[in-house]
Design a protein around this motif. Structure first.
Motif, PDB file in Angstrom:
ATOM      1  N   HIS A 769     -35.966  57.904  -8.072  1.00  0.00           N
ATOM      2  CA  HIS A 769     -34.777  57.527  -7.303  1.00  0.00           C
ATOM      3  C   HIS A 769     -34.010  58.794  -6.912  1.00  0.00           C
ATOM      4  O   HIS A 769     -33.915  59.751  -7.700  1.00  0.00           O
ATOM      5  N   GLN A 770     -33.445  58.777  -5.708  1.00  0.00           N
ATOM      6  CA  GLN A 770     -32.772  59.990  -5.229  1.00  0.00           C
ATOM      7  C   GLN A 770     -31.684  60.427  -6.202  1.00  0.00           C
ATOM      8  O   GLN A 770     -31.546  61.617  -6.488  1.00  0.00           O
ATOM      9  N   ARG A 771     -30.922  59.470  -6.691  1.00  0.00           N
ATOM     10  CA  ARG A 771     -29.906  59.787  -7.705  1.00  0.00           C
ATOM     11  C   ARG A 771     -30.184  58.878  -8.891  1.00  0.00           C
ATOM     12  O   ARG A 771     -29.748  57.727  -8.947  1.00  0.00           O
ATOM     13  N   ALA A 772     -30.901  59.425  -9.836  1.00  0.00           N
ATOM     14  CA  ALA A 772     -31.377  58.622 -10.967  1.00  0.00           C
ATOM     15  C   ALA A 772     -30.342  58.511 -12.087  1.00  0.00           C
ATOM     16  O   ALA A 772     -30.566  57.773 -13.053  1.00  0.00           O
ATOM     17  N   ARG A 773     -29.255  59.234 -12.011  1.00  0.00           N
ATOM     18  CA  ARG A 773     -28.125  59.148 -12.949  1.00  0.00           C
ATOM     19  C   ARG A 773     -28.531  59.414 -14.399  1.00  0.00           C
ATOM     20  O   ARG A 773     -28.406  58.551 -15.278  1.00  0.00           O
ATOM     21  N   PRO A 774     -29.005  60.610 -14.706  1.00  0.00           N
ATOM     22  CA  PRO A 774     -29.384  60.899 -16.105  1.00  0.00           C
ATOM     23  C   PRO A 774     -28.195  60.790 -17.062  1.00  0.00           C
ATOM     24  O   PRO A 774     -28.373  60.374 -18.212  1.00  0.00           O
ATOM     25  N   GLU A 775     -27.004  61.164 -16.600  1.00  0.00           N
ATOM     26  CA  GLU A 775     -25.834  61.085 -17.494  1.00  0.00           C
ATOM     27  C   GLU A 775     -25.541  59.645 -17.879  1.00  0.00           C
ATOM     28  O   GLU A 775     -25.185  59.348 -19.027  1.00  0.00           O
ATOM     29  N   MET A 776     -25.675  58.738 -16.921  1.00  0.00           N
ATOM     30  CA  MET A 776     -25.450  57.319 -17.205  1.00  0.00           C
ATOM     31  C   MET A 776     -26.470  56.819 -18.221  1.00  0.00           C
ATOM     32  O   MET A 776     -26.124  56.122 -19.196  1.00  0.00           O
ATOM     33  N   ARG A 777     -27.728  57.160 -18.008  1.00  0.00           N
ATOM     34  CA  ARG A 777     -28.775  56.687 -18.908  1.00  0.00           C
ATOM     35  C   ARG A 777     -28.545  57.191 -20.339  1.00  0.00           C
ATOM     36  O   ARG A 777     -28.734  56.451 -21.308  1.00  0.00           O
ATOM     37  N   LYS A 778     -28.110  58.442 -20.425  1.00  0.00           N
ATOM     38  CA  LYS A 778     -27.844  58.998 -21.755  1.00  0.00           C
ATOM     39  C   LYS A 778     -26.695  58.272 -22.428  1.00  0.00           C
ATOM     40  O   LYS A 778     -26.744  57.961 -23.627  1.00  0.00           O
ATOM     41  N   ALA A 779     -25.653  57.966 -21.652  1.00  0.00           N
ATOM     42  CA  ALA A 779     -24.482  57.295 -22.230  1.00  0.00           C
ATOM     43  C   ALA A 779     -24.807  55.888 -22.701  1.00  0.00           C
ATOM     44  O   ALA A 779     -24.162  55.360 -23.609  1.00  0.00           O
ATOM     45  N   LEU A 780     -25.833  55.243 -22.097  1.00  0.00           N
ATOM     46  CA  LEU A 780     -26.176  53.863 -22.443  1.00  0.00           C
ATOM     47  C   LEU A 780     -27.271  53.771 -23.496  1.00  0.00           C
ATOM     48  O   LEU A 780     -27.672  52.661 -23.877  1.00  0.00           O
ATOM     49  N   THR A 781     -27.753  54.899 -24.004  1.00  0.00           N
ATOM     50  CA  THR A 781     -28.948  54.928 -24.861  1.00  0.00           C
ATOM     51  C   THR A 781     -28.863  53.976 -26.040  1.00  0.00           C
ATOM     52  O   THR A 781     -29.820  53.245 -26.339  1.00  0.00           O
ATOM     53  N   ASN A 782     -27.761  53.951 -26.732  1.00  0.00           N
ATOM     54  CA  ASN A 782     -27.663  53.192 -27.986  1.00  0.00           C
ATOM     55  C   ASN A 782     -26.975  51.844 -27.833  1.00  0.00           C
ATOM     56  O   ASN A 782     -26.603  51.215 -28.834  1.00  0.00           O
ATOM     57  N   PHE A 783     -26.782  51.392 -26.596  1.00  0.00           N
ATOM     58  CA  PHE A 783     -26.084  50.128 -26.373  1.00  0.00           C
ATOM     59  C   PHE A 783     -27.073  48.990 -26.144  1.00  0.00           C
ATOM     60  O   PHE A 783     -28.164  49.185 -25.583  1.00  0.00           O
ATOM     61  N   ASN A 784     -26.705  47.784 -26.600  1.00  0.00           N
ATOM     62  CA  ASN A 784     -27.481  46.585 -26.321  1.00  0.00           C
ATOM     63  C   ASN A 784     -27.029  45.904 -25.027  1.00  0.00           C
ATOM     64  O   ASN A 784     -27.771  45.097 -24.462  1.00  0.00           O
ATOM     65  N   ARG A 785     -25.829  46.228 -24.615  1.00  0.00           N
ATOM     66  CA  ARG A 785     -25.293  45.691 -23.368  1.00  0.00           C
ATOM     67  C   ARG A 785     -24.259  46.672 -22.839  1.00  0.00           C
ATOM     68  O   ARG A 785     -23.822  47.586 -23.553  1.00  0.00           O
ATOM     69  N   PHE A 786     -23.853  46.504 -21.591  1.00  0.00           N
ATOM     70  CA  PHE A 786     -22.803  47.351 -21.016  1.00  0.00           C
ATOM     71  C   PHE A 786     -22.068  46.547 -19.949  1.00  0.00           C
ATOM     72  O   PHE A 786     -22.520  45.478 -19.501  1.00  0.00           O
TER      73      PHE A 786
END
Length: 985
Positions: A769-786
């Motif tokens: 994806h052009q903007r894959a948002r690595p920071e977002m993915r890292k922030a959501l790593t340990n969550f079951n929902r958001f």
């Protein structure tokens, strides 16, 4: 009096105009059984003879008879020139409050000219011997009693639109025959001006000379070119065409006699157009409609809407006309004081005449620039307003006894333009020429000759914000800048303008315009720079309404740093390139406006050797705030103390939400979803088919790279069951290829759209994806929902996403999984903040939730901010109360969205994904389509209102506030918290 008696008396009369006029009108009143002016209005306030004051050059009154909102009536002696009588009424129409009917009569003929705004002009004729005709008598009764019944049905806009359609068809045919578009445009522009010229009476020797050429060549099209070439040649320098003298026109439009061959169909269309009333075309929309016909790229916009003049005047009036009008009122007051001091003298003091003359000269020297002038609509309306003011000042000076200047000095030389599109630039000149001539004729002034058309080289065809050498172009030094610069969003600039152009542009304006700002903001910055350098006094520009937020707002913040926004409309409907949009209108001036004295017009005055101009004249261009720019600002038509960079004005005194700062405690929690830039999304059925395939050669299932996908409409409407292929943020191509079916899809569907574009040149990975948002993915790593919310939505609603979901760029993601955070975000307190700090989008004018300007500035209750893990405040009673209310709200909403009687829940085809929610039957499916969050919040049933009230009470208690605070008070307290917390960082 009977018609026969009236006819008998006035057929035999040989009285002069002076002796007969009032007697004739009184007899008309008797004939129509209508009270005379003296009977109806003894005080002469609304129906009177000799309306007005002593006219320059002798004579009493501006009209022989005047009836308010009905007519102005001027008499001439028998068989005298009624055109001269009409010219007088036209010259004084403004002083007579623009009556809807202008009537002239020589006692044998009564000629009625309609004068309604934005309609074609019609003429009704009644001769003396026709007064026995009941229809003619009824017509006369309408003049006296119901003038609105004479209002023409056809508007000037309709005439203009019809003519534009005919010329568009002609231009299209000429292009299809292989003629170059610019040559076609120039040729067609000459044709249309010739049609206007003959209807406006600009051909002295032959009124219908152009139409006669077309009629003569209807059956002999091969001769049409030679005739037109001869006419164009005569108009170029002046001369004889056939036996008729032709004035010198030129102006650059007739700088050559180039023609294109016309076929019978072309001549027929031109004749149909020529038979229209060209004098009644409407210049304020003329250029726009013709441009769409002449420019091949705008062909699709034919018949589309156009910006109405009233919208344009929201800029022209406060920026250009109001300061000049205020200046005239001050000059007029000075004249009255001089006259009062010398009231014993019989002649008008020279000082009073000088004040008037110098003011008129200043108007003639005004310079107005539109740096994105298109086909000239803004410039035409500004010039028309300038000429109206000059005309009005002349009438009011005459009422004070000062001889009026019958020559009008304001004209096309007052307006300057910059326009990149060559079709529009040429039409801007034609629009201004035609509009200027129309105004002169309508107001009874003679047309300038030799040449009829002055060159308008100050309307330049070039780029207004960057030169081909990569430097800022120089704008002319003017007094006012107005316009509607092009709208192009940040993400569309690369495709629309080219990567090299955008790169150079952003580099040139680095530090002044943020890299992510829309194209229109570059005009705002350039105009701001002109103000700061003293090269302009006031600016009014149109922008997309997104200028109020995000990167765009930085440009308005710079404007406020060096100046003041004194008039704005934060969010208004507009028409841009034929499409309905929402815009912001921003009028601003330099901060030093009250003190500068080195403006363009004033420097020109001092160069002329006049060092003794009165104080109001210096104020005209050096003290805008004193004479034009109001001490208070106007926002959306309402007075406010100040207008902020987000185009709000203190809803409460001193409340500048644009001053809110980003809070460190909120950083790294809110994100915009991924931007795919290619068809990575697939239907749910296809995703399930791939999920059930055997493992790939790498031993891994397709579930590694297939995720449920959601955009904003999946939140506000029903879930669309869309999925997305997601190779993460850095997977190598050879590793992605091991997922056979998903990779085959991106090879066939995505790769052709991305390889060879800027991704490849920048060595980007086309399968990611052009903007894959690595920071977002890292922030959501340990969550079951958001938490997620649609960026653009009528109602600010938040929902829960399962951890496996991957929302797209139209969704804002909040990396929290606790009900307390969910409840705070869904509270009224946060909603009020979001609406006050958001931007707005689209024709529907829906609020846009910005991750930074909304979420990262929002002060959460103390101890419950996003930088604190939910476990750390689990025992906080306020957190518990909010969580309970939030859970209840979410449960009630889900029960309404998916009633258990209408849905069945099925496990997904493989583990690791949330259950599918499906309708139990077709009837349930039909009803479920109506069950959306948008519809729910449109209805806002009592149970939903009660659930929100409980949540709002719990959140307010966490702040230590009452639950029923006003919006203004909430915003004041939230801003105070924001500024207090931001001061710590």
């Amino acid at each position: 009096m009977t018609p026969q008696q009236f006819m008998q008396k006035w057929q035999a009369s040989s009285l002069t105009e002076r002796s007969a006029a009032q007697s004739h009108f009184i007899d008309l009143c008797a004939l129509l059984q209508h009270p005379t002016p003296a009977e109806a209005d003894p005080d002469g306030n609304w129906f009177t003879f000799e309306k007005g004051t002593t006219k320059t050059g002798g004579g009493k009154g501006w009209a022989d008879v005047w009836k308010h909102r009905h007519f102005a009536w001027e008499y001439k002696g028998k068989h005298k020139d009624l055109d001269r009588a009409l010219v007088q009424l036209q010259q004084y129409a403004v002083a007579l409050e623009n009556p809807p009917l202008l009537v002239v009569s020589d006692m044998n003929i009564i000629r009625i000219h309609t004068n309604f705004t934005n309609t074609v002009q019609e003429i009704h004729l009644i001769t003396l011997d026709e007064l026995t005709d009941p229809a003619k008598l009824q017509l006369l009764r309408q003049v006296f009693n119901h003038p609105e019944q004479l209002k023409p049905d056809k508007t000037r806009n309709a005439v203009t639109n019809d003519i534009a359609q005919r010329f568009a068809a002609l231009a299209e045919r000429l292009r299809k025959r292989g003629h170059k578009p610019l040559r076609v445009a120039h040729f067609v522009s000459k044709l249309l001006f010739c049609m206007f010229a003959e209807d406006a009476g600009l051909y002295k020797g032959g009124k219908h000379i152009f139409t006669e050429i077309l009629e003569a060549c209807r059956d002999y099209p091969e001769h049409c070119g030679g005739s037109l070439r001869g006419l164009f040649a005569a108009m170029s320098k002046g001369g004889i065409f056939g036996t008729l003298p032709i004035d010198h026109f030129n102006g650059g439009l007739f700088d050559n006699d180039d023609i294109l061959p016309l076929e019978p169909e072309d001549i027929r269309d031109l004749l149909n157009a020529a038979y229209q009333d060209w004098q009644n075309i409407e210049p304020s929309i003329f250029g726009t409609l013709f441009e769409r016909g002449l420019d091949p790229d705008k062909r699709s916009q034919l018949g589309a809407h156009y910006t109405d003049p009233e919208s344009i005047m929201r800029i022209v009036k406060p920026v250009v006309l109001q300061p000049l009008e205020n200046a005239w009122q001050l000059a007029k007051s000075d004249i009255e004081n001089v006259l009062q001091a010398s009231r014993a003298k019989k002649s008008i003091p020279k000082k009073a005449r000088d004040i008037y003359s110098r003011f008129m000269q200043q108007l003639a020297d005004v310079r107005i620039l539109d740096p994105a002038c298109g086909s000239g609509n803004f410039l035409y309306l500004a010039l028309r307003g300038l000429k109206d003011l000059e005309h009005k000042a002349g009438l009011e000076a005459e009422a004070l006894g000062i001889p009026r200047q019958f020559s009008i000095n304001a004209g096309p030389h007052n307006v300057y333009g910059i326009e990149l599109n060559p079709y529009a630039a040429e039409l801007a000149r034609v629009t201004i020429w035609i509009g200027h001539i129309q105004w002169m004729l309508k107001n009874g002034y003679d047309i300038k000759r030799d040449p009829v058309l002055d060159r308008l080289d100050q309307i330049q065809c070039r780029d207004a914000i960057i030169t081909d050498k990569g430097v800022q172009p120089r704008w002319p030094e003017v007094d006012f800048i107005i316009g509607n610069p092009p709208f192009l969003g940040d993400k569309k600039m690369l495709d629309g303008l080219g990567e090299a152009y955008v790169t150079d542009l952003r580099k040139l304006y680095q530090g002044k315009v943020p890299g992510g700002a829309d194209l229109v903001t570059y005009w705002f910055e350039k105009a701001r720079d002109q103000l700061s350098r003293g090269r302009a006094k006031a600016v009014g520009l149109v922008s997309t309404n997104s200028i109020r937020g995000g990167a765009n707002r930085k440009v308005l913040e710079r404007i406020r740093d060096t100046g003041r926004i004194f008039n704005a409309w934060s969010d208004e409907p507009w028409v841009n390139e034929g499409a309905a949009v929402r815009v912001s209108i921003v009028c601003f001036a330099a901060a030093s406006a009250n003190h500068q004295t080195s403006t363009a017009a004033e420097s020109r005055l001092s160069q002329s050797g006049d060092q003794h101009s009165p104080w109001w004249l210096n104020g005209l261009f050096g003290q805008i705030k004193q004479i034009g720019e109001p001490a208070e600002a106007l926002l959306n038509g309402e007075v406010v103390e100040e207008i902020y960079a987000d185009l709000t004005g203190a809803v409460a005194q001193g409340l500048n939400l644009a001053a809110a700062k980003l809070l460190m405690e909120n950083k790294g929690v809110s994100f915009i979803g991924t931007q795919k830039n290619g068809p990575f999304d697939i239907a749910g059925d296809l995703a399930r088919k791939w999920l059930q395939l055997p493992t790939n050669p790498n031993g891994r299932p397709n579930s590694d790279v297939l995720r449920p996908w959601a955009n904003g409409m999946d939140i506000t409407r029903r879930p669309s069951d869309s999925w997305i292929i997601d190779f993460g943020v850095d997977m190598l191509e050879e590793d992605a290829a091991l997922y056979e079916k998903p990779f085959e899809h991106v090879v066939s569907e995505v790769k052709p759209k991305r390889v060879g574009k800027r991704e490849e040149r920048a060595n980007l990975k086309w399968w990611i994806h052009q903007r894959a948002r690595p920071e977002m993915r890292k922030a959501l790593t340990n969550f079951n929902r958001f938490i997620g919310t649609a960026r653009v939505s009528k109602h600010r609603c938040f929902i829960w996403f399962d951890k496996i979901a991957l929302p797209d760029t139209r969704v804002v993601i909040i990396a929290r999984e606790d009900d307390t955070a969910f409840g705070i975000l869904h509270s009224r307190i946060h909603e009020v903040w979001s609406l006050a700090t958001c931007s707005w989008h689209g024709v529907g004018n829906d609020p846009t939730y910005n991750a930074k300007s909304v979420f990262e500035t929002f002060p959460f209750p103390a101890g419950l901010s996003p930088n604190i893990p939910a476990a750390d405040y689990a025992d906080n009673p306020h957190a518990q109360a909010i969580a309970t209310a939030a859970q209840r709200l979410n449960q009630l909403r889900n029960n309404w969205l998916n009633p258990p009687e209408w849905v069945k829940r099925l496990p997904e085809v493989v583990t690791g994904y949330p259950d599918r929610i499906l309708p139990v039957d077709d009837n349930a499916a039909k009803e479920l389509k109506k069950r959306t969050l948008t519809n729910l919040y449109n209805q806002r049933p009592a149970w939903l209102a009660n659930a929100h009230k409980q949540l709002d009470t719990a959140v307010a208690a966490a702040y230590g506030w009452e639950a029923d605070l006003s919006d203004d008070e909430m915003l004041r307290r939230l801003l105070a918290l924001n500024l207090e917390r931001s001061a710590y960082f």
